[in-house]
Design a protein around this motif. Sequence first.
Motif, short mmCIF file in Angstrom:
data_model
loop_
_atom_site.label_atom_id
_atom_site.label_comp_id
_atom_site.label_asym_id
_atom_site.label_seq_id
_atom_site.Cartn_x
_atom_site.Cartn_y
_atom_site.Cartn_z
N LYS A 120 -4.86 -0.56 -5.43
CA LYS A 120 -5.48 0.03 -4.24
C LYS A 120 -6.79 -0.67 -3.88
N GLU A 168 1.94 6.53 -7.07
CA GLU A 168 0.88 7.44 -7.49
C GLU A 168 1.37 8.88 -7.56
N LYS A 169 2.29 9.26 -6.69
CA LYS A 169 2.82 10.61 -6.69
C LYS A 169 3.80 10.85 -7.84
N SER A 214 -7.40 -2.78 -0.39
CA SER A 214 -8.38 -2.21 0.55
C SER A 214 -8.76 -3.26 1.59
N SER A 250 0.83 -1.21 0.00
CA SER A 250 0.00 0.00 0.00
C SER A 250 0.86 1.25 0.00
N ASN A 251 1.91 1.27 0.82
CA ASN A 251 2.82 2.42 0.86
C ASN A 251 3.54 2.60 -0.47
N GLU A 273 -5.00 1.94 -9.47
CA GLU A 273 -6.37 1.84 -8.96
C GLU A 273 -6.72 0.38 -8.66
N SER A 280 1.07 10.39 -11.79
CA SER A 280 -0.38 10.39 -11.60
C SER A 280 -1.15 10.86 -12.84
N CYS A 326 2.40 1.74 -3.41
CA CYS A 326 1.43 2.26 -4.37
C CYS A 326 1.23 3.77 -4.19
N ASN A 327 1.23 4.22 -2.95
CA ASN A 327 1.13 5.66 -2.69
C ASN A 327 2.33 6.41 -3.26
#
Length: 242
Positions: free
Chosen positions: A101, A84-85, A105, A77-78, A98, A88, A80-81
């Motif tokens: 994520k 994304e930055k 979830s 998850s980290n 997407e 994007s 992917c964050n």
Amino acid sequence: MKEVAEALRNIEQKYKLFLQQQFTFIGALQHTREAAHDVIRPVASISQVQNYMDHHCHNSTDRRILTLFLSICNDLSNLCNMLEKMYSDNNTTRDILERCKLLLSHSNDLSSIRAKYPHDVVNHLSCNEARNHYGGVVSLIPIVLDYVKEWVAHVEKLPRERLHNVSGGSAASEPRAAQEAPARAAISQTSPSPHLEAQTSTSKKANAEGQGSKHGQKKHLHETQHDSGKHKGPWKPPGRHA
């Protein structure tokens, strides 16, 4: 991209360790499900695993392997964050993230997903376990890892695609200008500009005309002196004539 590569490498190392203990993971899920009196429904979400560990885990071995699973999910998850930055604004990379994520979830239903070849995590389960209980939860991490690798592969192609697809645009102009700069410098050293050629030609012409004019003046002076010598006889001193 170095940070991404390092984070992905660390996650893969942890996942290799987890794969070596897949039977321990399945045993821990079985023990905690029995303690929770929840042996009928499949293990279908991350939050379900978290709940088993927090409230129904009674030995250190089960806690350790469940913690490792949840830690890998959190690391993904980290990651992917972070991804994304970075990109994007690209449709393909955004769609891949997407999907990641959604899978990561905590409330997402994992019961219908299955990791396919070359992954063999589902093959290590019995038919009943794979179909009715653990097929989805053991497939989560390898599927997300595949998506992350797909993201990385696509991003590595982005500069090349921009160079080929953008015509007269800003993305390709700077690299092309950098490539053409040495050629322009070589041309400028070997071939003078049209203005310089014109000036050089004019200067040569003026020098030629000046030299011709000087030569003409010298020739005219010589001819004048020669003619003057013809009309005048030899000089004689004054005196009596015989």
